[in-house]
Motif scaffolding. Structure first.
Motif, PDB file in Angstrom:
ATOM      1  N   MET A   1       0.859  -1.230  -0.009  1.00  0.00           N
ATOM      2  CA  MET A   1      -0.019   0.101  -0.166  1.00  0.00           C
ATOM      3  C   MET A   1       0.882   1.320  -0.146  1.00  0.00           C
ATOM      4  N   ASN A   2       0.415   2.308  -0.774  1.00  0.00           N
ATOM      5  CA  ASN A   2       1.528   3.482  -0.936  1.00  0.00           C
ATOM      6  C   ASN A   2       0.867   4.497   0.169  1.00  0.00           C
ATOM      7  N   LEU A   3       1.610   5.296   0.237  1.00  0.00           N
ATOM      8  CA  LEU A   3       1.307   6.621   1.089  1.00  0.00           C
ATOM      9  C   LEU A   3      -0.266   7.072   0.896  1.00  0.00           C
ATOM     10  N   SER A   4      -0.550   7.443  -0.371  1.00  0.00           N
ATOM     11  CA  SER A   4      -1.878   8.182  -0.614  1.00  0.00           C
ATOM     12  C   SER A   4      -2.846   7.052  -0.229  1.00  0.00           C
ATOM     13  N   GLU A   5      -2.824   5.906  -0.666  1.00  0.00           N
ATOM     14  CA  GLU A   5      -3.833   5.049  -0.229  1.00  0.00           C
ATOM     15  C   GLU A   5      -3.949   4.765   1.172  1.00  0.00           C
ATOM     16  N   GLU A   6      -3.030   4.856   1.936  1.00  0.00           N
ATOM     17  CA  GLU A   6      -2.886   4.749   3.497  1.00  0.00           C
ATOM     18  C   GLU A   6      -3.649   6.060   3.973  1.00  0.00           C
ATOM     19  N   ALA A   7      -3.397   7.228   3.463  1.00  0.00           N
ATOM     20  CA  ALA A   7      -3.853   8.434   4.011  1.00  0.00           C
ATOM     21  C   ALA A   7      -5.429   8.414   3.607  1.00  0.00           C
ATOM     22  N   LYS A   8      -6.111   7.787   2.763  1.00  0.00           N
ATOM     23  CA  LYS A   8      -7.261   7.818   2.252  1.00  0.00           C
ATOM     24  C   LYS A   8      -8.289   6.981   3.267  1.00  0.00           C
ATOM     25  N   GLY A   9      -9.410   7.592   3.663  1.00  0.00           N
ATOM     26  CA  GLY A   9     -10.223   7.206   4.667  1.00  0.00           C
ATOM     27  C   GLY A   9     -10.072   7.505   6.021  1.00  0.00           C
ATOM     28  N   TRP A  10      -9.067   8.074   6.268  1.00  0.00           N
ATOM     29  CA  TRP A  10      -8.523   8.563   7.770  1.00  0.00           C
ATOM     30  C   TRP A  10      -8.931   9.848   7.973  1.00  0.00           C
ATOM     31  N   SER A  11      -9.407  10.020   9.339  1.00  0.00           N
ATOM     32  CA  SER A  11      -9.727  11.274   9.498  1.00  0.00           C
ATOM     33  C   SER A  11      -9.111  11.801  10.935  1.00  0.00           C
ATOM     34  N   CYS A  12      -8.771  12.852  11.016  1.00  0.00           N
ATOM     35  CA  CYS A  12      -8.085  13.344  12.157  1.00  0.00           C
ATOM     36  C   CYS A  12      -8.853  13.442  13.574  1.00  0.00           C
ATOM     37  N   THR A  13      -8.512  12.707  14.581  1.00  0.00           N
ATOM     38  CA  THR A  13      -9.417  12.635  15.887  1.00  0.00           C
ATOM     39  C   THR A  13      -9.511  13.862  16.507  1.00  0.00           C
ATOM     40  N   ALA A  14      -8.518  14.805  16.431  1.00  0.00           N
ATOM     41  CA  ALA A  14      -8.521  15.895  17.024  1.00  0.00           C
ATOM     42  C   ALA A  14      -9.578  17.073  16.380  1.00  0.00           C
ATOM     43  N   CYS A  15      -9.536  17.301  15.210  1.00  0.00           N
ATOM     44  CA  CYS A  15     -10.235  18.238  14.523  1.00  0.00           C
ATOM     45  C   CYS A  15     -11.136  17.707  13.529  1.00  0.00           C
ATOM     46  N   GLY A  16     -11.106  16.216  13.021  1.00  0.00           N
ATOM     47  CA  GLY A  16     -11.890  15.807  12.153  1.00  0.00           C
ATOM     48  C   GLY A  16     -11.479  16.054  10.711  1.00  0.00           C
ATOM     49  N   GLY A  17     -10.512  16.747  10.340  1.00  0.00           N
ATOM     50  CA  GLY A  17      -9.767  16.864   8.931  1.00  0.00           C
ATOM     51  C   GLY A  17      -9.535  15.875   8.383  1.00  0.00           C
ATOM     52  N   ALA A  18      -9.622  15.762   7.039  1.00  0.00           N
ATOM     53  CA  ALA A  18      -8.824  14.677   6.201  1.00  0.00           C
ATOM     54  C   ALA A  18      -7.326  14.636   6.249  1.00  0.00           C
ATOM     55  N   LEU A  19      -6.771  13.679   6.305  1.00  0.00           N
ATOM     56  CA  LEU A  19      -5.402  13.402   6.456  1.00  0.00           C
ATOM     57  C   LEU A  19      -4.795  13.500   4.668  1.00  0.00           C
ATOM     58  N   GLU A  20      -3.726  14.283   4.691  1.00  0.00           N
ATOM     59  CA  GLU A  20      -2.902  14.165   3.256  1.00  0.00           C
ATOM     60  C   GLU A  20      -1.573  13.847   3.590  1.00  0.00           C
TER      61      GLU A  20
END
Length: 67
Positions: free
Chosen positions: A1-20
């Motif tokens: 799995m590459n990093l872009s795929e790893e970031a997809k679907g995750w959101s920040c627990t602190a503020c709810g923002g999407a991970l990039e």
């Protein structure tokens, strides 16, 4: 799995923002390192996968401590 795929679907627990994928700076034993990792641009929270923490980062730590 590459990093872009790893970031997809995750959101920040602190503020709810999407991970990039962003460059994240680390300092260890007076050395500065930059690594591309999933992180929240809003608050800066970084996702360090278990694989990275127990694999590559642990290996680098051992190498630096042996010097």
């Amino acid at each position: 799995m590459n990093l872009s795929e790893e970031a997809k679907g995750w959101s920040c627990t602190a503020c709810g923002g999407a991970l990039e994928i962003v460059k994240v700076g680390f300092t260890y034993m007076k050395g500065n390192f930059e690594v591309d990792l999933p992180a929240c641009r809003g608050c800066g929270l970084v996702l360090v996968s278990e694989e990275l923490a127990t694999g590559k980062m642990a290996d680098a730590e051992r190498i630096l401590e042996d010097k």
